[in-house]
Design a protein around this motif. Structure first.
Motif, mmCIF file in Angstrom:
data_model
loop_
_atom_site.group_PDB
_atom_site.id
_atom_site.type_symbol
_atom_site.label_atom_id
_atom_site.label_comp_id
_atom_site.label_asym_id
_atom_site.label_seq_id
_atom_site.Cartn_x
_atom_site.Cartn_y
_atom_site.Cartn_z
ATOM 1 N N LYS A 97 12.265 -43.787 118.009
ATOM 2 C CA LYS A 97 12.751 -45.015 118.644
ATOM 3 C C LYS A 97 12.241 -46.245 117.897
ATOM 4 O O LYS A 97 12.998 -47.193 117.637
ATOM 5 C CB LYS A 97 12.301 -45.072 120.107
ATOM 6 N N ALA A 98 10.957 -46.225 117.529
ATOM 7 C CA ALA A 98 10.377 -47.362 116.804
ATOM 8 C C ALA A 98 11.048 -47.548 115.446
ATOM 9 O O ALA A 98 11.340 -48.676 115.029
ATOM 10 C CB ALA A 98 8.878 -47.155 116.624
ATOM 11 N N ALA A 99 11.318 -46.436 114.761
ATOM 12 C CA ALA A 99 11.938 -46.519 113.439
ATOM 13 C C ALA A 99 13.356 -47.076 113.521
ATOM 14 O O ALA A 99 13.743 -47.956 112.730
ATOM 15 C CB ALA A 99 11.944 -45.140 112.783
ATOM 16 N N LEU A 100 14.127 -46.594 114.493
ATOM 17 C CA LEU A 100 15.508 -47.080 114.629
ATOM 18 C C LEU A 100 15.519 -48.557 115.042
ATOM 19 O O LEU A 100 16.328 -49.343 114.534
ATOM 20 C CB LEU A 100 16.267 -46.236 115.649
ATOM 21 N N THR A 101 14.631 -48.926 115.930
ATOM 22 C CA THR A 101 14.547 -50.329 116.355
ATOM 23 C C THR A 101 14.184 -51.235 115.173
ATOM 24 O O THR A 101 14.748 -52.317 114.994
ATOM 25 C CB THR A 101 13.512 -50.487 117.487
ATOM 26 N N ALA A 102 13.259 -50.766 114.348
ATOM 27 C CA ALA A 102 12.875 -51.530 113.151
ATOM 28 C C ALA A 102 14.042 -51.673 112.192
ATOM 29 O O ALA A 102 14.257 -52.742 111.594
ATOM 30 C CB ALA A 102 11.700 -50.837 112.453
ATOM 31 N N LEU A 103 14.815 -50.598 112.049
ATOM 32 C CA LEU A 103 15.975 -50.613 111.153
ATOM 33 C C LEU A 103 17.032 -51.604 111.645
ATOM 34 O O LEU A 103 17.595 -52.379 110.860
ATOM 35 C CB LEU A 103 16.566 -49.203 111.054
ATOM 36 N N VAL A 158 10.858 -46.261 108.699
ATOM 37 C CA VAL A 158 9.912 -45.198 109.056
ATOM 38 C C VAL A 158 8.901 -45.757 110.041
ATOM 39 O O VAL A 158 8.441 -46.889 109.901
ATOM 40 C CB VAL A 158 9.156 -44.659 107.811
ATOM 41 N N ALA A 159 8.556 -44.954 111.046
ATOM 42 C CA ALA A 159 7.488 -45.319 111.979
ATOM 43 C C ALA A 159 6.693 -44.064 112.298
ATOM 44 O O ALA A 159 7.208 -42.941 112.203
ATOM 45 C CB ALA A 159 8.060 -45.931 113.256
ATOM 46 N N VAL A 161 14.414 -42.886 109.967
ATOM 47 C CA VAL A 161 15.790 -43.044 110.443
ATOM 48 C C VAL A 161 16.589 -43.747 109.351
ATOM 49 O O VAL A 161 16.171 -44.788 108.837
ATOM 50 C CB VAL A 161 15.850 -43.858 111.754
ATOM 51 N N ARG A 162 17.711 -43.144 108.994
ATOM 52 C CA ARG A 162 18.537 -43.661 107.880
ATOM 53 C C ARG A 162 19.994 -43.745 108.341
ATOM 54 O O ARG A 162 20.495 -42.847 109.027
ATOM 55 C CB ARG A 162 18.393 -42.696 106.697
ATOM 56 N N TRP A 163 20.656 -44.822 107.965
ATOM 57 C CA TRP A 163 22.084 -44.948 108.285
ATOM 58 C C TRP A 163 22.899 -43.885 107.559
ATOM 59 O O TRP A 163 22.581 -43.532 106.424
ATOM 60 C CB TRP A 163 22.613 -46.329 107.896
ATOM 61 N N LYS A 164 23.942 -43.392 108.230
ATOM 62 C CA LYS A 164 24.895 -42.458 107.612
ATOM 63 C C LYS A 164 26.261 -43.135 107.542
ATOM 64 O O LYS A 164 26.565 -44.030 108.334
ATOM 65 C CB LYS A 164 25.044 -41.188 108.461
ATOM 66 N N ASP A 165 27.106 -42.666 106.610
ATOM 67 C CA ASP A 165 28.459 -43.228 106.499
ATOM 68 C C ASP A 165 29.330 -42.799 107.674
ATOM 69 O O ASP A 165 30.161 -43.570 108.149
ATOM 70 C CB ASP A 165 29.118 -42.773 105.188
ATOM 71 N N HIS A 224 28.766 -47.061 117.320
ATOM 72 C CA HIS A 224 29.764 -46.566 116.358
ATOM 73 C C HIS A 224 29.112 -46.080 115.059
ATOM 74 O O HIS A 224 29.763 -45.435 114.241
ATOM 75 C CB HIS A 224 30.759 -47.685 116.029
ATOM 76 N N ARG A 225 27.827 -46.399 114.845
ATOM 77 C CA ARG A 225 27.155 -46.052 113.594
ATOM 78 C C ARG A 225 26.538 -44.652 113.676
ATOM 79 O O ARG A 225 26.139 -44.170 114.733
ATOM 80 C CB ARG A 225 26.037 -47.048 113.266
ATOM 81 N N GLY A 226 26.424 -44.027 112.514
ATOM 82 C CA GLY A 226 25.779 -42.724 112.439
ATOM 83 C C GLY A 226 24.396 -42.843 111.819
ATOM 84 O O GLY A 226 24.178 -43.689 110.939
ATOM 85 N N VAL A 227 23.449 -42.013 112.280
ATOM 86 C CA VAL A 227 22.100 -42.037 111.724
ATOM 87 C C VAL A 227 21.593 -40.618 111.494
ATOM 88 O O VAL A 227 21.994 -39.668 112.181
ATOM 89 C CB VAL A 227 21.089 -42.783 112.641
ATOM 90 N N LYS A 228 20.701 -40.509 110.517
ATOM 91 C CA LYS A 228 19.983 -39.250 110.302
ATOM 92 C C LYS A 228 18.509 -39.504 110.604
ATOM 93 O O LYS A 228 17.918 -40.455 110.100
ATOM 94 C CB LYS A 228 20.145 -38.752 108.866
#
Length: 365
Positions: A24-30, A64-65, A87-91, A143-147
């Motif tokens: 959660k922290a990593a995605l929020t930071a992203l 990263v968190a 957490v990384r964005w995906k296409d 609508h976005r994808g993440v890994k």
């Protein structure tokens, strides 16, 4: 410990809860392009907990968190581990979850995670996925994808203190937890590990399971049965009855019980939870077994005056009454069969602290 310190033991948090908070922290930071010092999540038990982040970094495409696992007062092999989430964005849309460095990978069937996948158990997996989904929706990124990749830098070393390798989980620890909290010295957690070990053994074709009360007993059992695969050997601890019933439910063909005088003198009486506090050693019963084994009355009197079951065992061994150990082993088999209501072959192996055989008996129920 509780009696001595007169303080309640402190609960900790599972690797699954830590991984969820880090994700959660990593995605929020992203999303916010800001470092995160904390993350609050809802545990499966319905309690909201805030985790402090040990580290938080972000870039345009990934963040990263990490948080340090606090196991509370439980002697947990993963206490103090840094649990990281990248957490990384995906296409393409959707959430992908995997394990990185220090998170084991499943190589044997019988676990709640399919072979080939990272050892992230179902409840933590669900926690992470749901939390990531909620954060995406909260900030308008549904609508976005993440890994998401969960890593534990010290995980491979920590896994050496666990049974992961025997269960076919290689390369690191498991991300675990059904409630989100770690209850110190939890019997339910130990029972769950027994069930998991039995499932893996039976799924991998072991129909002869060897249950030991501890490490020394197990080591001796492995020497007796070198032909059996490692997963056939299961440390049941004090949970004799529970373990027998689990083996029976999984249709084991043969169950071997391996242990020493103290605990097995209780099993012989039908006491199937053999913790030192569960029931005292009944020296009257041991005297009865001695009489049935042809031990003279003067030695029977010595048994009645003994302080420990081990002392009785030493006396019988010294005087050469092997029949006593055979009879005691027979009682263990019969009480075990009574516990599971038959339908399985039960063997009892009674050993000394030094790994010497005292008695051995098999009864097919």
């Amino acid at each position: 410990m509780e009696e001595k310190d007169s303080k309640p033991l402190r609960h900790g948090y599972t690797t699954g809860a830590c991984a969820t908070a880090a994700a959660k922290a990593a995605l929020t930071a992203l999303i916010k392009q800001e470092t995160q010092s904390q993350a609050s999540i809802l545990l499966p038990i319905g309690k909201e907990v805030t985790f402090t982040m040990e580290m938080s970094e972000y870039g345009e495409d990934a963040a990263v968190a990490g948080t340090v696992k606090d196991g509370g007062d439980d002697p947990d092999a993963t206490h103090g581990a840094l649990i990281l989430a990248e957490v990384r964005w995906k296409d393409e849309p959707g959430i992908e979850l995997d394990g990185g460095i220090g998170v084991g990978r499943v190589t044997k069937p019988g676990l709640p995670v399919p072979v080939g996948e990272a050892a992230i158990n179902p409840v933590p997996r669900q926690m992470i996925m749901e939390t990531i989904r909620e954060v995406l929706e909260q900030y308008g990124y549904a609508h976005r994808g993440v890994k998401v990749v969960i890593s534990v830098p010290q995980g491979e070393e920590m896994a050496k203190k666990t049974l992961n390798a025997r269960l076919g989980i290689l390369g690191g620890i498991s991300i675990l937890g059904t409630r989100g909290i770690v209850v110190p010295f939890s019997t339910s957690a130990y029972k769950a590990s027994i069930v998991q070990a039995i499932n893996v053994a039976m799924t991998n074709g072991c129909d002869h399971l060897v249950l030991s009360t501890g490490g020394r007993s197990e080591k001796y059992a492995m020497e007796l049965y070198p032909e059996l695969p490692e997963e056939a050997f299961i440390e049941m601890g004090d949970f004799v009855g529970f373990s027998l019933l689990q083996c029976k439910r999984k249709n084991a063909r043969k169950i071997t019980l391996v242990g020493m005088m103290g605990k097995f003198s209780k099993v012989a009486q039908g006491v199937m939870m053999v913790h030192s506090k569960s029931a005292p050693v009944d020296f009257g019963f041991l005297a009865q077994v001695a009489r049935e084994s042809g031990v003279p009355e003067d030695l029977v009197d010595d048994i009645l005056g003994a302080n420990t079951a081990s002392q009785v065992g030493d006396l019988m061994k010294e005087k050469g009454y092997n029949s006593f150990f055979q009879k005691l082993s027979e009682y263990c088999c019969r009480k075990g069969l009574q516990e599971v209501k038959g339908g399985v072959e039960i063997e009892t192996i009674l050993t000394t602290l030094k790994g010497e055989l005292l008695g051995r008996m098999t009864i097919d129920g």
